[in-house]
Motif scaffolding. Structure first.
Motif, PDB file in Angstrom:
ATOM      1  N   THR A 158     -26.468   6.367 -10.701  1.00  0.00           N
ATOM      2  CA  THR A 158     -25.785   7.604 -11.066  1.00  0.00           C
ATOM      3  C   THR A 158     -24.827   8.006  -9.955  1.00  0.00           C
ATOM      4  OG1 THR A 158     -26.098   9.829 -11.977  1.00  0.00           O
ATOM      5  CG2 THR A 158     -27.535   9.196 -10.138  1.00  0.00           C
ATOM      6  N   ILE A 159     -24.162   9.106 -10.156  1.00  0.00           N
ATOM      7  CA  ILE A 159     -23.274   9.685  -9.148  1.00  0.00           C
ATOM      8  C   ILE A 159     -24.133  10.506  -8.191  1.00  0.00           C
ATOM      9  CG2 ILE A 159     -21.399  11.342  -8.796  1.00  0.00           C
ATOM     10  CD1 ILE A 159     -20.305   8.930 -10.131  1.00  0.00           C
ATOM     11  N   ASP A 160     -23.924  10.331  -6.909  1.00  0.00           N
ATOM     12  CA  ASP A 160     -24.648  11.085  -5.885  1.00  0.00           C
ATOM     13  C   ASP A 160     -24.044  12.492  -5.809  1.00  0.00           C
ATOM     14  OD1 ASP A 160     -25.591  12.249  -3.517  1.00  0.00           O
ATOM     15  OD2 ASP A 160     -25.548  10.354  -2.415  1.00  0.00           O
ATOM     16  N   TYR A 161     -24.763  13.467  -6.336  1.00  0.00           N
ATOM     17  CA  TYR A 161     -24.250  14.845  -6.406  1.00  0.00           C
ATOM     18  C   TYR A 161     -23.899  15.389  -5.025  1.00  0.00           C
ATOM     19  CZ  TYR A 161     -27.269  14.344 -10.567  1.00  0.00           C
ATOM     20  OH  TYR A 161     -27.911  13.889 -11.674  1.00  0.00           O
ATOM     21  N   ALA A 162     -24.738  15.090  -4.036  1.00  0.00           N
ATOM     22  CA  ALA A 162     -24.486  15.583  -2.672  1.00  0.00           C
ATOM     23  C   ALA A 162     -23.197  14.980  -2.115  1.00  0.00           C
ATOM     24  CB  ALA A 162     -25.668  15.271  -1.768  1.00  0.00           C
ATOM     25  N   SER A 163     -22.931  13.718  -2.427  1.00  0.00           N
ATOM     26  CA  SER A 163     -21.694  13.088  -1.965  1.00  0.00           C
ATOM     27  C   SER A 163     -20.473  13.712  -2.626  1.00  0.00           C
ATOM     28  CB  SER A 163     -21.719  11.581  -2.233  1.00  0.00           C
ATOM     29  OG  SER A 163     -22.681  10.957  -1.429  1.00  0.00           O
ATOM     30  N   VAL A 164     -20.601  14.051  -3.905  1.00  0.00           N
ATOM     31  CA  VAL A 164     -19.506  14.739  -4.597  1.00  0.00           C
ATOM     32  C   VAL A 164     -19.235  16.077  -3.909  1.00  0.00           C
ATOM     33  CG1 VAL A 164     -18.803  15.868  -6.753  1.00  0.00           C
ATOM     34  CG2 VAL A 164     -19.918  13.622  -6.822  1.00  0.00           C
ATOM     35  N   ALA A 165     -20.283  16.831  -3.649  1.00  0.00           N
ATOM     36  CA  ALA A 165     -20.131  18.127  -2.978  1.00  0.00           C
ATOM     37  C   ALA A 165     -19.509  17.951  -1.596  1.00  0.00           C
ATOM     38  CB  ALA A 165     -21.483  18.830  -2.876  1.00  0.00           C
ATOM     39  N   ASP A 166     -19.955  16.946  -0.848  1.00  0.00           N
ATOM     40  CA  ASP A 166     -19.395  16.686   0.486  1.00  0.00           C
ATOM     41  C   ASP A 166     -17.904  16.367   0.402  1.00  0.00           C
ATOM     42  OD1 ASP A 166     -21.871  17.096   1.673  1.00  0.00           O
ATOM     43  OD2 ASP A 166     -22.305  14.936   1.903  1.00  0.00           O
ATOM     44  N   THR A 167     -17.520  15.574  -0.584  1.00  0.00           N
ATOM     45  CA  THR A 167     -16.111  15.229  -0.761  1.00  0.00           C
ATOM     46  C   THR A 167     -15.278  16.480  -1.029  1.00  0.00           C
ATOM     47  OG1 THR A 167     -16.571  12.987  -1.523  1.00  0.00           O
ATOM     48  CG2 THR A 167     -14.481  13.963  -2.241  1.00  0.00           C
ATOM     49  N   LEU A 168     -15.760  17.333  -1.923  1.00  0.00           N
ATOM     50  CA  LEU A 168     -15.025  18.559  -2.242  1.00  0.00           C
ATOM     51  C   LEU A 168     -14.938  19.483  -1.031  1.00  0.00           C
ATOM     52  CD1 LEU A 168     -16.534  19.181  -5.777  1.00  0.00           C
ATOM     53  CD2 LEU A 168     -14.239  18.312  -5.246  1.00  0.00           C
ATOM     54  N   GLU A 169     -16.019  19.593  -0.289  1.00  0.00           N
ATOM     55  CA  GLU A 169     -16.020  20.430   0.919  1.00  0.00           C
ATOM     56  C   GLU A 169     -15.050  19.879   1.966  1.00  0.00           C
ATOM     57  OE1 GLU A 169     -20.217  22.405   1.700  1.00  0.00           O
ATOM     58  OE2 GLU A 169     -20.455  20.294   1.119  1.00  0.00           O
ATOM     59  N   ARG A 170     -15.038  18.566   2.149  1.00  0.00           N
ATOM     60  CA  ARG A 170     -14.148  17.932   3.128  1.00  0.00           C
ATOM     61  C   ARG A 170     -12.681  18.194   2.777  1.00  0.00           C
ATOM     62  NH1 ARG A 170     -11.900  13.323   2.202  1.00  0.00           N
ATOM     63  NH2 ARG A 170     -13.522  12.614   0.780  1.00  0.00           N
ATOM     64  N   VAL A 171     -12.331  18.006   1.516  1.00  0.00           N
ATOM     65  CA  VAL A 171     -10.948  18.238   1.087  1.00  0.00           C
ATOM     66  C   VAL A 171     -10.561  19.698   1.300  1.00  0.00           C
ATOM     67  CG1 VAL A 171      -9.367  18.218  -0.897  1.00  0.00           C
ATOM     68  CG2 VAL A 171     -10.952  16.308  -0.532  1.00  0.00           C
ATOM     69  N   ALA A 172     -11.458  20.616   0.944  1.00  0.00           N
ATOM     70  CA  ALA A 172     -11.170  22.048   1.107  1.00  0.00           C
ATOM     71  C   ALA A 172     -10.993  22.413   2.580  1.00  0.00           C
ATOM     72  CB  ALA A 172     -12.288  22.881   0.485  1.00  0.00           C
ATOM     73  N   LEU A 173     -11.859  21.896   3.441  1.00  0.00           N
ATOM     74  CA  LEU A 173     -11.793  22.235   4.868  1.00  0.00           C
ATOM     75  C   LEU A 173     -10.516  21.761   5.532  1.00  0.00           C
ATOM     76  CD1 LEU A 173     -15.418  21.748   6.257  1.00  0.00           C
ATOM     77  CD2 LEU A 173     -14.035  23.835   6.305  1.00  0.00           C
ATOM     78  N   LYS A 174     -10.026  20.594   5.139  1.00  0.00           N
ATOM     79  CA  LYS A 174      -8.811  20.081   5.784  1.00  0.00           C
ATOM     80  C   LYS A 174      -7.530  20.609   5.127  1.00  0.00           C
ATOM     81  CE  LYS A 174      -8.119  15.692   3.445  1.00  0.00           C
ATOM     82  NZ  LYS A 174      -7.897  14.280   3.594  1.00  0.00           N
ATOM     83  N   SER A 175      -7.683  21.324   4.038  1.00  0.00           N
ATOM     84  CA  SER A 175      -6.534  21.827   3.290  1.00  0.00           C
ATOM     85  C   SER A 175      -5.722  22.847   4.083  1.00  0.00           C
ATOM     86  CB  SER A 175      -7.016  22.497   1.999  1.00  0.00           C
ATOM     87  OG  SER A 175      -5.981  23.285   1.435  1.00  0.00           O
ATOM     88  N   GLN A 176      -4.427  22.758   3.905  1.00  0.00           N
ATOM     89  CA  GLN A 176      -3.516  23.794   4.384  1.00  0.00           C
ATOM     90  C   GLN A 176      -2.545  24.146   3.256  1.00  0.00           C
ATOM     91  OE1 GLN A 176      -2.313  24.148   8.235  1.00  0.00           O
ATOM     92  NE2 GLN A 176      -4.299  23.512   8.948  1.00  0.00           N
ATOM     93  N   PHE A 177      -3.000  23.921   2.021  1.00  0.00           N
ATOM     94  CA  PHE A 177      -2.157  24.186   0.862  1.00  0.00           C
ATOM     95  C   PHE A 177      -1.925  25.673   0.686  1.00  0.00           C
ATOM     96  CE2 PHE A 177      -4.222  20.125  -0.498  1.00  0.00           C
ATOM     97  CZ  PHE A 177      -3.068  19.358  -0.568  1.00  0.00           C
ATOM     98  N   PHE A 178      -0.842  25.998   0.031  1.00  0.00           N
ATOM     99  CA  PHE A 178      -0.554  27.371  -0.335  1.00  0.00           C
ATOM    100  C   PHE A 178      -1.177  27.715  -1.688  1.00  0.00           C
ATOM    101  CE2 PHE A 178       2.764  26.326   2.679  1.00  0.00           C
ATOM    102  CZ  PHE A 178       2.780  27.447   3.494  1.00  0.00           C
ATOM    103  N   LEU A 179      -1.211  26.750  -2.598  1.00  0.00           N
ATOM    104  CA  LEU A 179      -1.628  27.011  -3.974  1.00  0.00           C
ATOM    105  C   LEU A 179      -2.981  26.380  -4.311  1.00  0.00           C
ATOM    106  CD1 LEU A 179       1.726  26.318  -5.871  1.00  0.00           C
ATOM    107  CD2 LEU A 179       0.826  28.519  -5.062  1.00  0.00           C
ATOM    108  N   LEU A 180      -3.762  27.100  -5.103  1.00  0.00           N
ATOM    109  CA  LEU A 180      -5.010  26.547  -5.629  1.00  0.00           C
ATOM    110  C   LEU A 180      -4.740  25.270  -6.429  1.00  0.00           C
ATOM    111  CD1 LEU A 180      -6.813  29.769  -6.928  1.00  0.00           C
ATOM    112  CD2 LEU A 180      -7.452  28.396  -4.934  1.00  0.00           C
ATOM    113  N   GLU A 181      -3.624  25.251  -7.133  1.00  0.00           N
ATOM    114  CA  GLU A 181      -3.273  24.096  -7.948  1.00  0.00           C
ATOM    115  C   GLU A 181      -3.152  22.827  -7.096  1.00  0.00           C
ATOM    116  OE1 GLU A 181      -1.559  27.758 -10.051  1.00  0.00           O
ATOM    117  OE2 GLU A 181      -1.925  27.101  -7.991  1.00  0.00           O
ATOM    118  N   ALA A 182      -2.538  22.948  -5.928  1.00  0.00           N
ATOM    119  CA  ALA A 182      -2.373  21.796  -5.041  1.00  0.00           C
ATOM    120  C   ALA A 182      -3.718  21.349  -4.479  1.00  0.00           C
ATOM    121  CB  ALA A 182      -1.408  22.136  -3.909  1.00  0.00           C
ATOM    122  N   LEU A 183      -4.561  22.294  -4.115  1.00  0.00           N
ATOM    123  CA  LEU A 183      -5.892  21.946  -3.609  1.00  0.00           C
ATOM    124  C   LEU A 183      -6.722  21.265  -4.696  1.00  0.00           C
ATOM    125  CD1 LEU A 183      -8.144  21.883  -1.557  1.00  0.00           C
ATOM    126  CD2 LEU A 183      -8.615  24.301  -2.077  1.00  0.00           C
ATOM    127  N   ALA A 184      -6.690  21.785  -5.904  1.00  0.00           N
ATOM    128  CA  ALA A 184      -7.424  21.166  -7.012  1.00  0.00           C
ATOM    129  C   ALA A 184      -6.907  19.750  -7.268  1.00  0.00           C
ATOM    130  CB  ALA A 184      -7.318  22.017  -8.275  1.00  0.00           C
TER     131      ALA A 184
END
Length: 117
Positions: free
Chosen positions: A50-76
């Motif tokens: 299956t998909i490792d739920y914790a790894s999915v969450a870690d990936t989303l957290e990592r992308v959000a933390l390094k983000s410097q986007f202006f728009l939610l659309e770009a971050l998504a």
């Protein structure tokens, strides 16, 4: 298609178009739906199928933390790109919520969906 769903994942991100939003990270809520084949996991009861739920969450957290986007659309969009890169998904939907950003609204959110080509 089978789905893995994570709701209400809290992440921190520097996001926004106004100067006052660019001074510190703020909390965002992420809801993600991954379209995956879960037949093997259902048959074997083995976490490796299956998909490792914790790894999915870690990936989303990592992308959000390094983000410097202006728009939610770009971050998504960046989150979707990471999900397709890191996991065997056929489709994905990311909803990003920015609570308490408007004085007369409890929440503002955007939702992007993509499918594998």
């Amino acid at each position: 298609m089978d789905k893995v769903i994570i709701e209400g994942l809290q992440v921190q991100s520097l996001i926004g178009v106004y100067d006052w939003e660019r001074t510190a990270r703020r909390p965002l809520l992420v809801d993600v739906t991954l379209e995956v084949d879960l037949a093997a996991a259902a048959a074997t009861d083995d976490v490796r199928d299956t998909i490792d739920y914790a790894s999915v969450a870690d990936t989303l957290e990592r992308v959000a933390l390094k983000s410097q986007f202006f728009l939610l659309e770009a971050l998504a969009g960046a989150m979707l790109e990471a999900l397709f890169t890191d996991f065997a998904v056929q489709g994905a939907t990311v909803k990003l919520s920015k609570p308490d950003i408007l004085p007369n609204a409890a929440n503002v959110a955007i939702q992007l969906s993509r499918r594998k080509h």
